[in-house]
Design a protein around this motif. Structure first.
Motif, short mmCIF file in Angstrom:
data_model
loop_
_atom_site.label_atom_id
_atom_site.label_comp_id
_atom_site.label_asym_id
_atom_site.label_seq_id
_atom_site.Cartn_x
_atom_site.Cartn_y
_atom_site.Cartn_z
N SER A 245 35.68 15.78 -95.82
CA SER A 245 36.88 16.00 -96.62
C SER A 245 37.94 16.84 -95.90
CB SER A 245 36.53 16.67 -97.95
OG SER A 245 35.86 17.90 -97.71
N VAL A 246 37.54 17.55 -94.84
CA VAL A 246 38.49 18.41 -94.14
C VAL A 246 38.68 18.00 -92.68
CG1 VAL A 246 37.85 20.32 -95.66
CG2 VAL A 246 36.85 20.18 -93.36
N LYS A 247 37.92 17.04 -92.23
CA LYS A 247 37.97 16.63 -90.82
C LYS A 247 39.38 16.15 -90.49
CE LYS A 247 34.03 15.03 -89.73
NZ LYS A 247 32.84 14.15 -89.56
N GLY A 248 39.91 16.65 -89.38
CA GLY A 248 41.26 16.30 -88.96
C GLY A 248 42.34 17.20 -89.53
N ARG A 249 42.00 18.00 -90.52
CA ARG A 249 42.97 18.92 -91.12
C ARG A 249 42.63 20.39 -90.87
NH1 ARG A 249 43.49 19.22 -96.51
NH2 ARG A 249 41.34 18.61 -96.94
N PHE A 250 41.34 20.71 -90.82
CA PHE A 250 40.87 22.08 -90.63
C PHE A 250 40.28 22.24 -89.24
CE2 PHE A 250 39.84 23.23 -95.37
CZ PHE A 250 41.10 22.80 -95.74
N THR A 251 40.42 23.44 -88.69
CA THR A 251 39.83 23.76 -87.39
C THR A 251 39.17 25.12 -87.47
OG1 THR A 251 41.57 22.51 -86.24
CG2 THR A 251 40.26 24.05 -84.93
N ILE A 252 37.90 25.16 -87.08
CA ILE A 252 37.17 26.42 -87.01
C ILE A 252 37.14 26.89 -85.57
CG2 ILE A 252 34.89 25.31 -86.79
CD1 ILE A 252 33.76 27.57 -88.55
N SER A 253 37.28 28.19 -85.37
CA SER A 253 37.27 28.74 -84.01
C SER A 253 36.78 30.18 -84.08
CB SER A 253 38.66 28.68 -83.39
OG SER A 253 39.59 29.46 -84.13
N ARG A 254 36.52 30.76 -82.91
CA ARG A 254 36.14 32.17 -82.89
C ARG A 254 36.86 32.85 -81.73
NH1 ARG A 254 30.09 31.94 -83.49
NH2 ARG A 254 30.43 34.15 -83.87
N ASP A 255 37.09 34.15 -81.85
CA ASP A 255 37.83 34.86 -80.82
C ASP A 255 36.93 35.10 -79.61
OD1 ASP A 255 37.73 38.29 -82.15
OD2 ASP A 255 36.14 36.87 -81.65
N ASN A 256 37.54 35.60 -78.53
CA ASN A 256 36.80 35.75 -77.28
C ASN A 256 35.61 36.70 -77.42
OD1 ASN A 256 38.47 34.00 -75.92
ND2 ASN A 256 39.82 35.61 -75.16
N ALA A 257 35.78 37.75 -78.21
CA ALA A 257 34.66 38.67 -78.42
C ALA A 257 33.57 38.03 -79.27
CB ALA A 257 35.16 39.96 -79.07
N GLY A 258 33.97 37.04 -80.07
CA GLY A 258 33.01 36.26 -80.83
C GLY A 258 32.71 36.77 -82.21
N ASN A 259 33.27 37.94 -82.58
CA ASN A 259 32.89 38.51 -83.87
C ASN A 259 33.82 38.10 -85.00
OD1 ASN A 259 31.01 39.76 -82.28
ND2 ASN A 259 31.35 41.80 -83.10
#
Length: 117
Positions: free
Chosen positions: A59-73
């Motif tokens: 339902s969110v594919k192509g619209r939402f993006t998950i990511s994490r910062d360089n430190a990872g927290n």
């Protein structure tokens, strides 16, 4: 025990964008889940420990993006082209499993996203 704090939820018009953040006290594989009134909590997106793998609900594919910062927290959920049906409380979740496709034991307090039509 890992501590998770979400932020970024607010009222937005349909078609708009929001970025949610989840600050964790430790680096874990993480997932985002959401719960609308009267509905069960459902999977939205997940990211593994390194950030090299991401998964999304259809339902969110192509619209939402998950990511994490360089430190990872800190994990982010960039939400674009929002729809009224995206309205829900969004929760981040952490687990020791490699990919959080179903809820693990650690939850944040949730952040409300409301999309007006």
């Amino acid at each position: 025990q890992v501590q998770l704090v979400e932020s970024g939820g607010r009222l937005v018009q349909a078609g708009g964008s929001l970025r949610l953040s989840c600050a964790a006290s430790e680096r874990y594989p993480m997932g985002w889940f959401r719960q609308a009134p009267g509905n069960e909590r459902q999977f939205v997106a997940a990211i593994n420990w390194s950030g090299g793998r991401t998964d999304y609900a259809d339902s969110v594919k192509g619209r939402f993006t998950i990511s994490r910062d360089n430190a990872g927290n800190t994990v982010y959920l960039q939400m674009n082209t929002l729809k009224p049906e995206d309205t829900a409380v969004y929760y981040c979740n952490a687990d020791s499993r490699p990919v959080v496709l179903s809820p693990g034991p650690y939850w944040g307090q949730g952040t409300q996203v409301t999309v007006s039509s």
